[in-house]
Design a protein around this motif. Structure first.
Motif, mmCIF file in Angstrom:
data_model
loop_
_atom_site.group_PDB
_atom_site.id
_atom_site.type_symbol
_atom_site.label_atom_id
_atom_site.label_comp_id
_atom_site.label_asym_id
_atom_site.label_seq_id
_atom_site.Cartn_x
_atom_site.Cartn_y
_atom_site.Cartn_z
ATOM 1 N N LEU A 27 0.828 -1.211 0.000
ATOM 2 C CA LEU A 27 0.000 0.000 0.000
ATOM 3 C C LEU A 27 0.859 1.256 0.000
ATOM 4 N N ARG A 28 1.959 1.223 0.740
ATOM 5 C CA ARG A 28 2.836 2.393 0.790
ATOM 6 C C ARG A 28 3.491 2.647 -0.569
ATOM 7 N N GLU A 29 3.784 1.588 -1.301
ATOM 8 C CA GLU A 29 4.437 1.755 -2.602
ATOM 9 C C GLU A 29 3.475 2.264 -3.673
ATOM 10 N N VAL A 30 2.228 1.807 -3.630
ATOM 11 C CA VAL A 30 1.285 2.198 -4.689
ATOM 12 C C VAL A 30 0.613 3.534 -4.403
ATOM 13 N N LEU A 31 0.685 4.019 -3.168
ATOM 14 C CA LEU A 31 -0.023 5.256 -2.834
ATOM 15 C C LEU A 31 0.481 6.459 -3.628
ATOM 16 N N PRO A 32 1.802 6.695 -3.772
ATOM 17 C CA PRO A 32 2.231 7.835 -4.602
ATOM 18 C C PRO A 32 1.746 7.737 -6.040
ATOM 19 N N GLU A 33 1.712 6.525 -6.583
ATOM 20 C CA GLU A 33 1.219 6.364 -7.950
ATOM 21 C C GLU A 33 -0.266 6.698 -8.040
ATOM 22 N N ILE A 34 -1.020 6.311 -7.013
ATOM 23 C CA ILE A 34 -2.457 6.608 -7.016
ATOM 24 C C ILE A 34 -2.689 8.114 -6.959
ATOM 25 N N ILE A 35 -1.936 8.798 -6.117
ATOM 26 C CA ILE A 35 -2.098 10.256 -6.002
ATOM 27 C C ILE A 35 -1.719 10.941 -7.307
ATOM 28 N N THR A 36 -0.666 10.458 -7.954
ATOM 29 C CA THR A 36 -0.250 11.048 -9.229
ATOM 30 C C THR A 36 -1.283 10.800 -10.321
ATOM 31 N N SER A 37 -1.861 9.608 -10.340
ATOM 32 C CA SER A 37 -2.831 9.270 -11.388
ATOM 33 C C SER A 37 -4.129 10.058 -11.261
ATOM 34 N N THR A 38 -4.442 10.533 -10.069
ATOM 35 C CA THR A 38 -5.672 11.314 -9.871
ATOM 36 C C THR A 38 -5.442 12.815 -9.976
ATOM 37 N N ASP A 39 -4.242 13.233 -10.395
ATOM 38 C CA ASP A 39 -3.921 14.658 -10.585
ATOM 39 C C ASP A 39 -4.129 15.472 -9.310
ATOM 40 N N GLY A 40 -3.800 14.871 -8.177
ATOM 41 C CA GLY A 40 -3.880 15.599 -6.919
ATOM 42 C C GLY A 40 -5.265 15.696 -6.313
ATOM 43 N N ASP A 41 -6.269 15.029 -6.903
ATOM 44 C CA ASP A 41 -7.617 15.036 -6.324
ATOM 45 C C ASP A 41 -7.643 14.046 -5.164
ATOM 46 N N MET A 42 -7.663 14.568 -3.933
ATOM 47 C CA MET A 42 -7.545 13.709 -2.762
ATOM 48 C C MET A 42 -8.764 12.818 -2.567
ATOM 49 N N VAL A 43 -9.932 13.287 -2.990
ATOM 50 C CA VAL A 43 -11.139 12.469 -2.838
ATOM 51 C C VAL A 43 -11.052 11.229 -3.721
ATOM 52 N N LYS A 44 -10.702 11.432 -4.992
ATOM 53 C CA LYS A 44 -10.555 10.286 -5.894
ATOM 54 C C LYS A 44 -9.401 9.394 -5.457
ATOM 55 N N ALA A 45 -8.339 10.003 -4.958
ATOM 56 C CA ALA A 45 -7.199 9.212 -4.501
ATOM 57 C C ALA A 45 -7.584 8.334 -3.311
ATOM 58 N N ARG A 46 -8.369 8.874 -2.395
ATOM 59 C CA ARG A 46 -8.796 8.074 -1.239
ATOM 60 C C ARG A 46 -9.688 6.914 -1.676
ATOM 61 N N MET A 47 -10.582 7.177 -2.631
ATOM 62 C CA MET A 47 -11.441 6.108 -3.142
ATOM 63 C C MET A 47 -10.618 5.012 -3.811
ATOM 64 N N ALA A 48 -9.645 5.419 -4.630
ATOM 65 C CA ALA A 48 -8.798 4.430 -5.301
ATOM 66 C C ALA A 48 -7.951 3.656 -4.296
ATOM 67 N N PHE A 49 -7.524 4.323 -3.240
ATOM 68 C CA PHE A 49 -6.724 3.650 -2.214
ATOM 69 C C PHE A 49 -7.564 2.609 -1.469
ATOM 70 N N GLU A 50 -8.817 2.937 -1.176
ATOM 71 C CA GLU A 50 -9.700 1.958 -0.543
ATOM 72 C C GLU A 50 -9.957 0.773 -1.472
ATOM 73 N N GLU A 51 -10.124 1.051 -2.763
ATOM 74 C CA GLU A 51 -10.347 -0.036 -3.719
ATOM 75 C C GLU A 51 -9.133 -0.954 -3.799
ATOM 76 N N LYS A 52 -7.941 -0.370 -3.747
ATOM 77 C CA LYS A 52 -6.730 -1.184 -3.746
ATOM 78 C C LYS A 52 -6.659 -2.058 -2.497
ATOM 79 N N ALA A 53 -7.082 -1.509 -1.365
ATOM 80 C CA ALA A 53 -7.087 -2.297 -0.127
ATOM 81 C C ALA A 53 -8.073 -3.459 -0.226
ATOM 82 N N ARG A 54 -9.210 -3.231 -0.856
ATOM 83 C CA ARG A 54 -10.171 -4.330 -1.030
ATOM 84 C C ARG A 54 -9.619 -5.397 -1.967
ATOM 85 N N GLU A 55 -8.862 -4.979 -2.979
ATOM 86 C CA GLU A 55 -8.240 -5.963 -3.865
ATOM 87 C C GLU A 55 -7.247 -6.841 -3.116
ATOM 88 N N LEU A 56 -6.656 -6.296 -2.054
ATOM 89 C CA LEU A 56 -5.728 -7.077 -1.231
ATOM 90 C C LEU A 56 -6.452 -7.854 -0.135
#
Length: 565
Positions: A329-358
């Protein structure tokens, strides 16, 4: 059983462990199923307070004067309003505090939640989510007040404290008989009983209200907001499909906001329309407010779970899985933030989805709390790194210089500055290329090149307002990059504007001041001449005195020479 026997039995029940409680249950023919606190409460109700009726209807008939003493016998918190104390007593006698928690309410069906709302004196209309929010609000407000007795009773120091065991009063017996009366009549005459039951219950409610007004102490703690009733409409159905996005926005609000601030909550809900959410409907707004209250309760539970031990095997295994997935999770988090262009709401949603995938169980507060804490930590680290980055500091200084006092500019000029701010990277490259070609010189030629190149790119900067800003900003970039010295940065005029009439008045004032200074300066000149004359006269006197002394010395030497001859 005598009162003294009940006192000794109550003291034993307060201090008994699970094995001893099961033995007492077996001696009296009671069920031995349940945790230690469930058995303790059951034994106290059946053996010590056997004169009281602890059914849901019986609890509602206990008066305000008596319910505090009853709660004290059970060893739980006894303060609060009459409604809170009745809810606490019902929960303590009928549920396990470790099993009935806000995060586990999602496993209950709507009928079960409806029954809980009925027993806890809560509104029973609305969808399952609305019922869940109401029950979660009660459990959150009653957290720590039921399900476990006080430590001073369980492990007393010295002689156990004597607790008064109350007995039902005549008022309680009369109210209890009124409450139970409709049940008897309902069997004999089903049709008219419904109306009669409503009247009797209203009388009972009136009695309890009188008790509340006259006797109940005022609580200094503000109660938590209760989730509103949500009716299932088209707008509610539409936003239910975007619950994950709403949850992310609510968590972002809860970082600085509070659910007790109604104005702040309403402003937050109104702002959701900019995200495409139809919150103009009151039911949709109530749905968002209910989610906000639920997430606030979950956030509180997450904070508590971060510093507590696992309460079940499932929670322990889920925490182990989270620790194993932490590095991923720590490794993919910077990539998630970059892919969402700094939108923290979308980044948080994508981070939760990644956690569910794990395969992480985010329903547990201990897991979801650690997940969101990891996300917030990464955001704060990124902000600290950005603040210490020289490039970021340089661009911040340039942008402040460009936007200084821009509120007084025309709308077109502000749009030009905003566009230049968005393309600050290209502006830096332009300035660096010009200064490298000029070998560190930043004169009129280089400044003109900067303005002309920006004009070719569609930036209307060649005017009296924007040209000084752009030229000075380019100078700052050159100085920061080491091409020119800070003293060569062009200065921006203060921007004070005066009309022609004001110029004339300023000139006349300056002339008047000059005349005043001229008149005053005559006297000091005369004084200086007098002082000079006096000093010259003094000097002449001193010279004459010295000469006379020298002449005296010469006469003395002449006499000495004559005597020697």
């Amino acid at each position: 059983m005598q009162l003294t026997d009940k006192q000794s039995l109550l003291s034993e029940l307060h201090q008994a462990r699970l094995d001893r409680l099961k033995e007492i249950c077996a001696e009296h023919g009671l069920s031995r199923n349940g945790s230690v606190e469930v058995l303790r409460g059951r034994l106290i109700a059946d053996l010590v307070l056997d004169e009281w009726d602890f059914s849901p209807e019986g609890i509602d008939s206990i008066l305000n004067n008596d319910i505090g003493q009853v709660l004290a016998v059970f060893g739980v918190k006894k303060s609060g309003s009459i409604r809170e104390r009745r809810q606490r007593l019902f929960l303590h006698l009928n549920h396990d505090a470790k099993q009935l928690t806000p995060e586990k309410l999602d496993t209950l069906s709507r009928d079960q939640l409806h029954e809980l709302c009925s027993k806890l004196d809560l509104p029973r209309s609305g969808a399952k989510q609305a019922l869940l929010m109401r029950v979660a609000g009660v459990l959150t407000s009653q957290s720590g007040s039921w399900g476990v007795i006080k430590k001073s009773l369980r492990r007393p120091r010295g002689e156990p404290k004597r607790i008064n065991i109350p007995s039902p009063t005549d008022d309680y017996d009369s109210i209890a008989s009124q409450v139970s009366a409709p049940v008897t009549e309902q069997v004999a005459q089903p049709s008219p009983v419904h109306t009669q039951e409503i009247e009797i219950m209203e009388d009972v409610e009136d009695v309890s209200e009188v008790e509340i007004i006259d006797i109940a102490p005022r609580s200094i703690v503000e109660p938590l907001p209760v989730a509103p009733v949500v009716e299932l409409t088209e707008s509610v159905i539409e936003i239910e499909g975007r619950t994950a996005e709403i949850d992310a926005l609510c968590r972002d609000y809860l970082l600085v906001g509070s659910i007790s601030d109604s104005e702040d909550v309403n402003a937050f809900i109104s702002s959701l329309s900019s995200h495409g959410l139809p919150v103009n409907d009151s039911n949709a707004a109530d749905f968002v407010k209910a989610r906000l209250i639920s997430l606030d309760a979950m956030a509180r539970a997450e904070k508590e779970a971060l510093h507590s031990m696992p309460n079940s095997w499932r929670e322990r295994e889920a925490l182990r899985g989270f620790e194993e997935a932490r590095n991923i999770l720590r490794e993919v988090l910077p990539e998630i933030i970059t892919s969402t262009d700094g939108d923290m709401v979308k980044a948080r949603m994508a981070f939760e989805e990644k956690a569910r995938e794990l395969n992480l169980d985010l329903r547990l507060p201990s897991v979801s709390g650690r997940l969101h804490a990891l996300f917030d930590l990464q955001i704060s680290l990124d902000e600290e790194i950005a603040a210490s980055d020289p490039k970021t500091a340089r661009r911040t200084r340039v942008i402040r210089l460009l936007q200084h006092g821009s509120i007084h500019l025309q709308a077109g000029e502000r749009r030009t500055l905003d566009r230049l701010e968005r393309n600050i990277d290209g502006f830096e490259q332009l300035v660096e290329a010009i200064l490298q070609k000029s070998e560190g010189s930043y004169g009129d030629t280089q400044q003109t090149l900067v303005i002309r190149f920006l004009e070719k790119k569609g930036y209307d900067v060649n005017n009296s307002e924007l040209r000084p800003r752009v030229v000075a900003a380019a100078g700052v970039i050159g100085a920061e990059l080491g091409h020119i010295s800070p003293s060569e940065i062009p200065r921006i005029a203060p921007g004070i504007k005066v009309s022609d009439t004001e110029v004339d008045s300023i000139i006349s004032d300056l002339k008047r001041l000059a005349q005043q200074f001229k008149a005053v300066s005559d006297e000091p000149v005369a004084d200086e001449e007098m002082e000079l004359a006096e000093s010259v006269a003094d000097a002449a006197d001193r010279v004459s005195s010295v000469r006379s002394r020298i002449d005296g010395v010469d006469d003395l030497l002449a006499r000495l020479n004559i005597s020697n001859n």
